[in-house]
Design a protein around this motif. Structure first.
Motif, PDB file in Angstrom:
ATOM      1  N   LYS A   2      50.985  48.337  55.947  1.00 26.30           N
ATOM      2  CA  LYS A   2      50.847  46.752  55.656  1.00 26.30           C
ATOM      3  C   LYS A   2      50.867  47.384  54.219  1.00 26.30           C
ATOM      4  O   LYS A   2      50.671  45.970  54.049  1.00 26.30           O
ATOM      5  CB  LYS A   2      49.654  46.034  56.271  1.00 26.30           C
ATOM      6  N   ASP A   3      50.747  48.350  53.507  1.00 31.44           N
ATOM      7  CA  ASP A   3      51.079  48.632  52.195  1.00 31.44           C
ATOM      8  C   ASP A   3      52.718  47.801  51.692  1.00 31.44           C
ATOM      9  O   ASP A   3      52.407  47.008  50.161  1.00 31.44           O
ATOM     10  CB  ASP A   3      51.293  49.691  51.164  1.00 31.44           C
ATOM     11  N   ARG A  19      53.897  40.574  48.136  1.00 34.43           N
ATOM     12  CA  ARG A  19      54.829  39.776  48.642  1.00 34.43           C
ATOM     13  C   ARG A  19      54.622  38.725  50.110  1.00 34.43           C
ATOM     14  O   ARG A  19      55.704  38.687  50.496  1.00 34.43           O
ATOM     15  CB  ARG A  19      55.654  41.038  49.436  1.00 34.43           C
ATOM     16  N   ILE A  20      53.143  38.803  49.968  1.00 39.97           N
ATOM     17  CA  ILE A  20      52.952  37.738  50.570  1.00 39.97           C
ATOM     18  C   ILE A  20      52.907  36.167  50.275  1.00 39.97           C
ATOM     19  O   ILE A  20      53.057  35.666  49.482  1.00 39.97           O
ATOM     20  CB  ILE A  20      51.450  37.655  51.054  1.00 39.97           C
ATOM     21  N   VAL A  21      53.425  35.199  51.108  1.00 43.62           N
ATOM     22  CA  VAL A  21      54.080  34.050  50.724  1.00 43.62           C
ATOM     23  C   VAL A  21      53.103  32.665  51.266  1.00 43.62           C
ATOM     24  O   VAL A  21      53.245  32.863  52.825  1.00 43.62           O
ATOM     25  CB  VAL A  21      55.967  33.561  50.357  1.00 43.62           C
ATOM     26  N   GLY A 307      55.763  41.439  59.354  1.00 44.27           N
ATOM     27  CA  GLY A 307      55.310  41.489  58.235  1.00 44.27           C
ATOM     28  C   GLY A 307      55.771  42.314  57.084  1.00 44.27           C
ATOM     29  O   GLY A 307      57.374  42.722  56.985  1.00 44.27           O
ATOM     30  N   ALA A 308      55.027  43.967  57.739  1.00 42.02           N
ATOM     31  CA  ALA A 308      55.537  44.793  56.580  1.00 42.02           C
ATOM     32  C   ALA A 308      56.599  45.373  57.020  1.00 42.02           C
ATOM     33  O   ALA A 308      57.455  45.943  56.412  1.00 42.02           O
ATOM     34  CB  ALA A 308      53.799  45.653  56.723  1.00 42.02           C
ATOM     35  N   ASN A 337      42.263  44.200  54.057  1.00 39.31           N
ATOM     36  CA  ASN A 337      41.083  44.319  54.812  1.00 39.31           C
ATOM     37  C   ASN A 337      40.977  44.164  56.108  1.00 39.31           C
ATOM     38  O   ASN A 337      39.921  45.332  57.022  1.00 39.31           O
ATOM     39  CB  ASN A 337      39.399  44.038  54.309  1.00 39.31           C
ATOM     40  N   ASP A 338      41.456  43.905  56.707  1.00 44.73           N
ATOM     41  CA  ASP A 338      41.774  43.907  58.333  1.00 44.73           C
ATOM     42  C   ASP A 338      41.057  42.514  58.597  1.00 44.73           C
ATOM     43  O   ASP A 338      40.131  43.097  60.337  1.00 44.73           O
ATOM     44  CB  ASP A 338      42.018  45.171  59.238  1.00 44.73           C
TER      45      ASP A 338
END
Length: 366
Positions: A2-3, A19-21, A307-308, A337-338
């Protein structure tokens, strides 16, 4: 894995922290009369400013461009001032926000556009499509759309001018850029998709002709505010609001190539996201990546892992998470952080006030 979602990147002249929209989602909370963005909306977007990029809800470029009750506009000084509250609030929290510029074409009702007949690429009614009007109650009143009239050449030039002015208005309102809504069955999409366009002039027929209106609108906006501040949203495989294309892979790969030539800063592709929707054809995403050299955003049915993976595979540069952002204002932190995700209340999506807009809490780790 997820990084990949948390790598910073450049978008035009701005640097995005991840990179989260947060993609555009209609909430129908604009102040009446005048369809003006307000303090409540400013707080809503500021709560979500940890997104790398916020694309604000669809914003009509003119009275004729409005499809639903209580959606905001960006064609009067009062509307520009309302949006300035929103952009200031997001920038104060370190966020980046684009305006989504919207003309619905035939997806409306005379009650929403001052009693006029809607306009479209062609005089074709969208079948089995409803919109909501203000019927005097607090709840949206759903009605069938009506048959539009085919736009004349003069109409086309007039609307292109409205898009250009709306882009200038968005920059005046403090937005970092704009996204052209060319998806989900609205006006630009009504020119692109073969089954919504039966014109016999240079705006109909071949793929090249059906993409002409898209290209002319984008050119007008990039001339006005610079290509590095203009993104475009497409929905190649949805049949939303009655638009269908016979050869979507061919049509939308050509659209990507056109937008590459016009140098837009990003391509935002809305994938079908209802439960039993067909998957995007496997050949499509690599074809788009080959045709278009800028930033590519995908949205629809993505979780953090998917997504990642899309970013790591080089198919996407950013990922949009729609409904999760409604009920999780701190979505990037939850992903990192899940933490579990809250679910949204579907009854408060459209219209109303703060309930279902501002009252979703951030996650409290025990």
């Amino acid at each position: 894995m997820k990084d990949a979602l948390f790598q910073p990147m450049r978008l035009g002249k701005v640097t995005l922290k991840n990179r989260i929209v947060m993609p555009p989602m209609t909430r129908s909370r604009a102040s009446q009369s005048g369809n003006v963005a307000n303090d409540m909306m400013a707080k809503y977007y500021a709560q979500r400013a940890d997104a790398g990029l916020i694309v604000a809800e669809g914003t009509q470029i003119s009275e004729m461009g409005q499809g639903y009750a209580w959606t905001p506009g960006i064609y009067t000084q009062e509307q520009i001032a309302g949006w300035k509250k929103v952009t200031d609030a997001v920038h104060d929290k370190g966020g980046v926000i684009y305006a989504q510029l919207w003309h619905v074409g035939r997806v409306t009702h005379p009650a929403n556009i001052g009693g006029q007949q809607p306009i479209s690429s062609s005089a074709l009614k969208a079948e089995n499509v409803k919109v909501f009007i203000d019927d005097g109650s607090n709840a949206p009143g759903f009605v069938d759309v009506v048959e539009p009239r085919e736009m004349t050449k003069a109409d086309i030039q007039h609307v292109i001018g409205e898009y250009r002015q709306a882009a200038l208005n968005a920059i005046e309102a403090g937005f970092d850029g704009i996204e052209l809504h060319a998806a989900n069955g609205y006006l630009v999409n009504q020119f692109i998709d073969s089954e919504a366009n039966n014109r016999t002039d240079e705006y109909g027929g071949s793929v090249e002709n059906r993409l002409r209106f898209l290209g002319e609108v984008v050119e007008a906006m990039t001339d006005a505010i610079g290509a590095d501040r203009v993104g475009v949203r497409l929905a190649p495989f949805t049949s939303l609001n009655g638009t269908v294309d016979k050869t979507p892979v061919e049509t939308y790969t050509a659209a990507a190539a056109l937008l590459n030539k016009l140098n837009v800063v990003y391509l935002h592709i809305a994938e079908v996201d209802w439960d039993d929707a067909p998957e995007t054809p496997a050949e499509f995403k690599p074809a788009v990546r080959e045709a278009y050299n800028g930033t590519i955003i995908y949205a629809g049915r993505y979780n953090a892992e998917k997504g990642a993976e899309a970013i790591a595979d080089g198919i996407a540069d950013m990922i949009g998470f729609g409904r999760p952002f409604i009920s999780n204002p701190d979505l990037p932190n939850r992903i990192m952080n899940d933490y579990p995700l809250a679910t949204h209340d579907p009854d408060t999506l459209f219209g109303g006030a703060e309930k279902g807009l501002l009252d979703y809490p951030v996650y409290q780790a025990s």
